[in-house]
Design a protein around this motif. Structure first.
Motif, PDB file in Angstrom:
ATOM      1  N   MET A  64      18.889  -5.529  15.413  1.00 34.99           N
ATOM      2  CA  MET A  64      17.982  -4.475  15.893  1.00 34.99           C
ATOM      3  C   MET A  64      16.632  -5.091  16.198  1.00 34.99           C
ATOM      4  SD  MET A  64      16.584  -1.108  13.852  1.00 34.99           S
ATOM      5  CE  MET A  64      15.442   0.030  14.643  1.00 34.99           C
ATOM      6  N   ASN A  65      16.160  -4.952  17.438  1.00 32.76           N
ATOM      7  CA  ASN A  65      14.824  -5.446  17.793  1.00 32.76           C
ATOM      8  C   ASN A  65      13.855  -4.275  17.887  1.00 32.76           C
ATOM      9  OD1 ASN A  65      13.016  -7.677  18.788  1.00 32.76           O
ATOM     10  ND2 ASN A  65      12.810  -6.173  20.437  1.00 32.76           N
ATOM     11  N   ILE A  66      12.724  -4.434  17.248  1.00 31.05           N
ATOM     12  CA  ILE A  66      11.663  -3.429  17.298  1.00 31.05           C
ATOM     13  C   ILE A  66      10.552  -3.980  18.186  1.00 31.05           C
ATOM     14  CG2 ILE A  66       9.915  -2.212  15.967  1.00 31.05           C
ATOM     15  CD1 ILE A  66      11.801  -2.224  13.602  1.00 31.05           C
ATOM     16  N   ASP A  67      10.273  -3.289  19.280  1.00 30.28           N
ATOM     17  CA  ASP A  67       9.227  -3.708  20.217  1.00 30.28           C
ATOM     18  C   ASP A  67       7.977  -2.891  19.925  1.00 30.28           C
ATOM     19  OD1 ASP A  67       8.205  -5.228  22.228  1.00 30.28           O
ATOM     20  OD2 ASP A  67       8.994  -3.998  23.857  1.00 30.28           O
ATOM     21  N   LEU A  68       6.920  -3.555  19.486  1.00 35.00           N
ATOM     22  CA  LEU A  68       5.698  -2.870  19.072  1.00 35.00           C
ATOM     23  C   LEU A  68       4.566  -3.156  20.043  1.00 35.00           C
ATOM     24  CD1 LEU A  68       5.740  -3.734  15.250  1.00 35.00           C
ATOM     25  CD2 LEU A  68       6.381  -1.561  16.316  1.00 35.00           C
ATOM     26  N   PRO A  69       3.698  -2.173  20.272  1.00 34.17           N
ATOM     27  CA  PRO A  69       2.476  -2.466  21.034  1.00 34.17           C
ATOM     28  C   PRO A  69       1.627  -3.502  20.292  1.00 34.17           C
ATOM     29  CG  PRO A  69       2.815  -0.096  20.784  1.00 34.17           C
ATOM     30  CD  PRO A  69       3.784  -0.762  19.872  1.00 34.17           C
ATOM     31  N   GLU A  70       1.027  -4.431  21.039  1.00 30.40           N
ATOM     32  CA  GLU A  70       0.227  -5.475  20.397  1.00 30.40           C
ATOM     33  C   GLU A  70      -0.886  -4.886  19.539  1.00 30.40           C
ATOM     34  OE1 GLU A  70      -1.202  -8.286  23.281  1.00 30.40           O
ATOM     35  OE2 GLU A  70       0.449  -9.642  22.844  1.00 30.40           O
ATOM     36  N   LEU A  71      -1.561  -3.870  20.052  1.00 30.29           N
ATOM     37  CA  LEU A  71      -2.603  -3.205  19.274  1.00 30.29           C
ATOM     38  C   LEU A  71      -2.078  -1.839  18.854  1.00 30.29           C
ATOM     39  CD1 LEU A  71      -5.383  -3.007  18.051  1.00 30.29           C
ATOM     40  CD2 LEU A  71      -6.268  -2.266  20.265  1.00 30.29           C
ATOM     41  N   SER A  72      -1.829  -1.691  17.567  1.00 34.17           N
ATOM     42  CA  SER A  72      -1.250  -0.428  17.097  1.00 34.17           C
ATOM     43  C   SER A  72      -1.532  -0.257  15.622  1.00 34.17           C
ATOM     44  CB  SER A  72       0.264  -0.403  17.354  1.00 34.17           C
ATOM     45  OG  SER A  72       0.891  -1.549  16.805  1.00 34.17           O
ATOM     46  N   LEU A  73      -1.398   0.976  15.174  1.00 34.59           N
ATOM     47  CA  LEU A  73      -1.376   1.286  13.753  1.00 34.59           C
ATOM     48  C   LEU A  73       0.061   1.597  13.399  1.00 34.59           C
ATOM     49  CD1 LEU A  73      -3.785   3.410  11.631  1.00 34.59           C
ATOM     50  CD2 LEU A  73      -1.334   3.808  11.498  1.00 34.59           C
ATOM     51  N   ILE A  74       0.637   0.815  12.511  1.00 33.81           N
ATOM     52  CA  ILE A  74       2.052   0.929  12.175  1.00 33.81           C
ATOM     53  C   ILE A  74       2.165   1.550  10.787  1.00 33.81           C
ATOM     54  CG2 ILE A  74       4.186  -0.351  11.798  1.00 33.81           C
ATOM     55  CD1 ILE A  74       2.781  -2.561  13.639  1.00 33.81           C
ATOM     56  N   ALA A  75       2.800   2.688  10.710  1.00 32.39           N
ATOM     57  CA  ALA A  75       3.021   3.365   9.433  1.00 32.39           C
ATOM     58  C   ALA A  75       4.436   3.067   8.961  1.00 32.39           C
ATOM     59  CB  ALA A  75       2.815   4.868   9.579  1.00 32.39           C
ATOM     60  N   LEU A  76       4.547   2.378   7.829  1.00 39.27           N
ATOM     61  CA  LEU A  76       5.859   2.210   7.205  1.00 39.27           C
ATOM     62  C   LEU A  76       6.176   3.483   6.439  1.00 39.27           C
ATOM     63  CD1 LEU A  76       5.601  -1.453   5.861  1.00 39.27           C
ATOM     64  CD2 LEU A  76       6.469  -0.652   8.068  1.00 39.27           C
ATOM     65  N   VAL A  77       7.368   4.024   6.671  1.00 35.75           N
ATOM     66  CA  VAL A  77       7.765   5.298   6.064  1.00 35.75           C
ATOM     67  C   VAL A  77       9.030   5.058   5.247  1.00 35.75           C
ATOM     68  CG1 VAL A  77       8.364   7.708   6.482  1.00 35.75           C
ATOM     69  CG2 VAL A  77       6.804   6.523   8.053  1.00 35.75           C
ATOM     70  N   GLY A  78       8.990   5.414   3.990  1.00 30.06           N
ATOM     71  CA  GLY A  78      10.180   5.239   3.163  1.00 30.06           C
ATOM     72  C   GLY A  78       9.881   5.576   1.725  1.00 30.06           C
ATOM     73  N   ILE A  79      10.943   5.890   0.985  1.00 27.19           N
ATOM     74  CA  ILE A  79      10.759   6.276  -0.408  1.00 27.19           C
ATOM     75  C   ILE A  79      10.429   5.045  -1.249  1.00 27.19           C
ATOM     76  CG2 ILE A  79      12.341   8.201  -0.107  1.00 27.19           C
ATOM     77  CD1 ILE A  79      14.489   6.605  -1.544  1.00 27.19           C
ATOM     78  N   SER A  80       9.938   5.250  -2.457  1.00 26.61           N
ATOM     79  CA  SER A  80       9.647   4.150  -3.368  1.00 26.61           C
ATOM     80  C   SER A  80      10.912   3.336  -3.604  1.00 26.61           C
ATOM     81  CB  SER A  80       9.133   4.689  -4.703  1.00 26.61           C
ATOM     82  OG  SER A  80       7.908   5.362  -4.533  1.00 26.61           O
ATOM     83  N   GLY A  81      10.767   2.007  -3.553  1.00 24.90           N
ATOM     84  CA  GLY A  81      11.912   1.136  -3.748  1.00 24.90           C
ATOM     85  C   GLY A  81      12.751   0.921  -2.520  1.00 24.90           C
ATOM     86  N   SER A  82      12.330   1.442  -1.376  1.00 23.08           N
ATOM     87  CA  SER A  82      13.137   1.294  -0.161  1.00 23.08           C
ATOM     88  C   SER A  82      13.010  -0.095   0.453  1.00 23.08           C
ATOM     89  CB  SER A  82      12.735   2.352   0.872  1.00 23.08           C
ATOM     90  OG  SER A  82      11.358   2.209   1.210  1.00 23.08           O
ATOM     91  N   GLY A  83      12.024  -0.871   0.030  1.00 20.70           N
ATOM     92  CA  GLY A  83      11.872  -2.219   0.568  1.00 20.70           C
ATOM     93  C   GLY A  83      10.774  -2.348   1.613  1.00 20.70           C
ATOM     94  N   LYS A  84       9.850  -1.391   1.656  1.00 20.73           N
ATOM     95  CA  LYS A  84       8.776  -1.430   2.656  1.00 20.73           C
ATOM     96  C   LYS A  84       7.898  -2.680   2.489  1.00 20.73           C
ATOM     97  CE  LYS A  84       7.020   2.471   1.396  1.00 20.73           C
ATOM     98  NZ  LYS A  84       7.962   2.611   0.264  1.00 20.73           N
ATOM     99  N   SER A  85       7.512  -2.969   1.243  1.00 19.92           N
ATOM    100  CA  SER A  85       6.623  -4.113   1.012  1.00 19.92           C
ATOM    101  C   SER A  85       7.307  -5.421   1.364  1.00 19.92           C
ATOM    102  CB  SER A  85       6.151  -4.126  -0.448  1.00 19.92           C
ATOM    103  OG  SER A  85       5.396  -2.963  -0.739  1.00 19.92           O
ATOM    104  N   THR A  86       8.586  -5.538   1.020  1.00 26.56           N
ATOM    105  CA  THR A  86       9.341  -6.743   1.388  1.00 26.56           C
ATOM    106  C   THR A  86       9.430  -6.864   2.902  1.00 26.56           C
ATOM    107  OG1 THR A  86      10.638  -6.577  -0.642  1.00 26.56           O
ATOM    108  CG2 THR A  86      11.548  -7.932   1.138  1.00 26.56           C
ATOM    109  N   PHE A  87       9.712  -5.761   3.572  1.00 29.43           N
ATOM    110  CA  PHE A  87       9.774  -5.745   5.041  1.00 29.43           C
ATOM    111  C   PHE A  87       8.426  -6.174   5.629  1.00 29.43           C
ATOM    112  CE2 PHE A  87       9.375  -3.699   9.163  1.00 29.43           C
ATOM    113  CZ  PHE A  87      10.594  -3.955   9.762  1.00 29.43           C
TER     114      PHE A  87
END
Length: 837
Positions: free
Chosen positions: A1-24
């Motif tokens: 899966m490729n995620i294409d992001l705008p170079e200048l953006s605010l990216i909100a990681l969304v997920g429950i506690s323990g979902s692996g957001k910080s590792t990601f």
């Protein structure tokens, strides 16, 4: 899966506690890009799990995020973000800085997240918390797009994710030009074709003879600032040509408000048919449906503004303030199309525009149109190219990077303007200064390096500038201070040429020029060909000012008379250098002409006291000796002091003579600093001195020649000859000499700027500086411990600012930029240093 992001953006990681957001976040983003709610809770409460600190933590996180977004840096928010109100704050933050909000959902099964949570000692909450978060997340998945996130990516297997970045549509920084930027055309096809011909373009026509493209033999690219249509006789012809040029890659274009209105009409929107739209619709009625549809799609695809040439050039129809450069939002697009209105209307019923260009301080050049003006003028590194072709004015293009204009007259007036073009304000009148440009602690960035100006030095400069200095529009440059050479070890000398030559040799300089140092006062002379040529926006034909920015003469008549003499002597130079003004670095003699008060109170008073007291002391000591007292050593020391006092008086008297008006004054020029469009900092000092000699030859009564010797630092004989010349000069009462890198003011050795000049002053002259008795052995020993590093650092800082100021003047940078640099030099004057150095 490729995620294409705008170079200048605010990216909100969304997920429950323990979902692996910080590792990601750790795996895919820089540590500095990631702002974690846990970290900020710990920062404000010393406990990452203290939920009572959440509000303060998010306040601090939002503040840091705002700083990064303002600076154009990516922000990744590592928090659960499963609740709508939390995401709403992030979307609002992104919008406030005109960046795109993106959501990346880490959709980890609740059971997996709970297992991870149980294995973490720092997580102490029940599974009900995860269950509630999971429910919130399920409800959120359907709403994220509608909430305002530009993109939503749902990740179920983080191990398979790659991330790429897409440039903003307005980011064409890779295109470096050269460009021909063309102002508002408004349907004037014939004038556009003529202008392209003047710019060297070759038109390409179809079988019906219509211009459908254009190419430039030298690979230039055209850039159109919008408003191609309405009011003029052939809007379809203009569209056909510009659409063809953009399709072939020969041109770029940004939309104008008239294209935008035309698009809404073509797409069936309800718009008021006015301001020339009726004419365009009538002209398009003769075109094919295919052409009209392709024109509508082409307009739809135009990007609000363009960043070009590494970000050094921005093109937008109505201009663009710096904080919007490279941003993407409806607010930015509206500014690009319409500018910023004050909400008022003028007497013609037209909106009053906020004069954003007056406040512009950006490094990027902004080129725009939209508001017609009778002529193009630069305002703070911005320029409007709409010169009212459709109103009978001109169609204008800017050649970039040359910064030259090419214009053609309209064949006739096609549309009467609502507001006469002559009512437009003069751009020069709009070139105002702002205290915020010069006050407080500042990092002044230049091509030659960054100079830090402390707040207290800025305050001191403001006092001088506001009370004593000449009009800042005439204050183009101030000379840097000069350091003496390393302390001499020659018996009886504090300064000697040997050390000065060694200093430059150690810095990597191979050839120097030794210039006679005139004992006068530094004078910077700005002379214009005539009063009408004074492009600086003030009355008069120039200025003569001191190294602290003050007018040299309080009598304006004296200034003008001396300027007349300089102007007459420099007459051939105006034509030769193709300039209506010249900026000269000079010394004005005698010293007493400017420093009479200082001489009377500080030097003459000390000399008179010594001449009165010391002979009487010698006579008293002689009487004591006659009575057999042991006063021989004291008598000898006092007699020596008497001789030193006489030498002290003789030293300063050499530089004083009576003057009446300009009679008795002489100007010793030694550098031509700048003229229209040119800084001469890169010319060798031989060239500068040749120019100076021409002025002396033209008027030897007004000008004094500067003696010089050129020294190859690898030739001991050349050094010895220059040293002998210095000894001869100083023995005859001369102050000494200034030694400079022969290659010029901007000379770099080993990649670094070197001292602009090292002054080597004579033994007798130094009595004025260090006092009559400085040559006494114990005094010399003490003085040899003087520290020069602070003085030399100050000299290089001032020199850096001065070179940048000359470049800014030569390239036509706005007044605020020149003023910022010169003001900073003035601020350096209050940096504490030993004034005797």
């Amino acid at each position: 899966m490729n995620i294409d992001l705008p170079e200048l953006s605010l990216i909100a990681l969304v997920g429950i506690s323990g979902s692996g957001k910080s590792t990601f976040a750790r795996e895919h983003f820089k540590p500095t890009e990631v702002l974690s709610s846990d970290f900020f809770r710990g920062l404000v409460a010393d406990d990452e799990n203290d939920q009572s600190a959440t509000k303060d933590a998010f306040d601090a996180l939002g503040h840091i995020a705002g700083i990064r977004l303002r600076a154009g840096r990516r922000v990744v928010i590592d928090a659960t973000n499963v609740q709508k109100h939390a995401r709403a704050e992030l979307i609002s933050l992104a919008k406030s800085f005109d960046v795109l909000p993106v959501a990346i959902v880490i959709d980890t099964p609740e059971a997996v997240a709970w297992e991870r949570t149980q294995n973490r000692a720092d997580r102490d909450f029940g599974r009900n918390v995860l269950k509630r978060q999971s429910q919130d997340l399920r409800r959120s998945l359907r709403e994220l797009g509608r909430e305002g996130f530009r993109k939503v990516h749902v990740v179920r297997d983080p191990a398979e994710v790659t991330i790429t970045y897409e440039k903003a549509w307005n980011d064409r920084r890779e295109l470096t030009g050269p460009f021909d930027i063309i102002g508002d055309v408004h349907g004037c096809r014939a004038e556009l074709e003529t202008l392209l011909g003047e710019l060297g373009w070759t038109l390409i026509r179809d079988e019906a003879g219509r211009a459908v493209d254009a190419a430039h033999p030298r690979g230039r690219r055209a850039v159109f600032v919008g408003d191609l249509v309405d009011r003029g006789p052939d809007s379809p012809g203009v569209l056909r040509l510009v659409m063809g040029m953009t399709a072939s890659g020969n041109a770029l274009c940004v939309p104008g408000n008239h294209e935008q209105k035309l698009l809404r009409k073509l797409r069936g929107k309800n718009v008021t048919v006015s301001h020339g739209l009726a004419e365009t619709l009538e002209q398009l009625s003769s075109e094919t449906t295919e052409f009209v549809e392709s024109a509508a799609q082409w307009i739809h695809d135009l990007v609000s503004h363009l960043r070009l040439d590494g970000g050094r050039l921005v093109v937008a129809h109505a201009g663009l303030k710096e904080s919007y450069h490279g941003r993407a939002s409806g607010r930015v697009r509206d500014f690009c199309l319409y500018g910023e209105s004050t909400g008022e209307t003028d007497e013609y019923g037209l909106p009053v525009r906020y004069p954003w260009a007056r406040d512009y301080r950006g490094a990027a050049m902004v080129v725009y149109g939209h508001v017609p003006t009778p002529k193009v003028e630069w305002i703070n590194n911005t320029v409007c190219l709409d010169t009212g072709a459709v109103f009978g004015g001109e169609l204008t293009a800017l050649r970039y990077p040359e910064k030259t204009f090419v214009a053609v007259r309209a064949e006739r007036t096609y549309y009467e303007p609502i507001r006469p073009l002559a009512d437009a304000e003069s751009a020069r009148d709009n070139e105002t200064l702002d205290l915020t440009d010069v006050t407080g602690r500042r990092h002044v960035r230049t091509e030659y390096g960054t100079v830090i100006v402390d707040a207290e030095n800025s305050a001191a400069a403001l006092e001088v500038m506001s009370r004593f200095a000449i009009d800042p529009r005439l204050l183009l440059w101030l000379p840097p201070t000069m350091s003496p050479p390393s302390t001499s070890t020659v018996e009886g000398y504090l300064e000697y040429p040997t050390e000065a030559f060694a200093d430059y040799r150690a810095a990597g300089v191979d050839t120097v020029v030794c210039e006679e140092k005139h004992m006068g006062s530094r004078a910077v002379v700005l002379v214009c060909r005539d009063s009408a040529a004074a492009r600086f926006g003030v009355d008069g034909s120039g200025a003569i000012y001191t190294r602290t920015g003050r007018a040299f003469f309080t009598d304006a008549t004296l200034t003008e008379t001396l300027l007349d003499r300089v102007r007459a002597a420099a007459a051939p130079l105006f034509d030769e250098l193709e300039s209506d003004w010249l900026l000269l670095d000079c010394e004005l003699l005698p010293w007493s002409a400017k420093a009479a008060g200082l001489i009377r109170t500080q030097y003459a008073a000390a000399g008179a006291a010594a001449r009165s007291a010391l002979p009487a002391a010698v006579a008293a000591l002689d009487a004591g000796l006659a009575r057999g007292l042991d006063l021989g050593e004291l008598r000898a020391r006092t007699a020596a002091r008497t001789e030193n006092a006489a030498g002290f008086t003789a030293a300063y008297r050499r530089y004083c003579w009576p003057t009446t008006g300009l009679d008795g004054l002489q100007l010793a020029p030694f550098a031509l600093l700048a003229a229209e469009g040119t800084s001469y900092a890169d010319r060798h000092h031989g060239w500068h001195l040749d120019i100076s000699d021409r002025l002396v030859a033209a008027d030897p009564a007004t000008f004094r020649r500067t003696g010089r010797r050129i020294v190859d630092l690898s030739d001991p004989a050349a050094e010895a000859e220059a040293t002998a010349w210095w000894l001869e000069l100083t023995a005859a009462g001369g102050e000494g000499m200034v030694i400079k890198p022969y290659a010029g003011l901007a000379h770099r050795a080993n990649g670094k700027l070197v001292q602009p000049g090292i002054k080597c002053r004579g033994r007798e002259y130094l009595r004025i500086i260090y006092g009559p008795d400085y040559t006494a052995p114990d005094h010399l020993t003490r003085l040899r411990d003087r520290t020069l590093s602070r003085k030399r650092t100050l000299a290089l800082r001032e020199h850096t600012l001065g070179l940048a100021a000359l470049d800014a003047v030569a390239t036509g940078e706005p007044l605020w930029r020149v003023h910022e640099l010169v003001f900073a030099i003035l601020a350096m004057e209050s940096v504490p240093t030993d004034p005797r150095l």
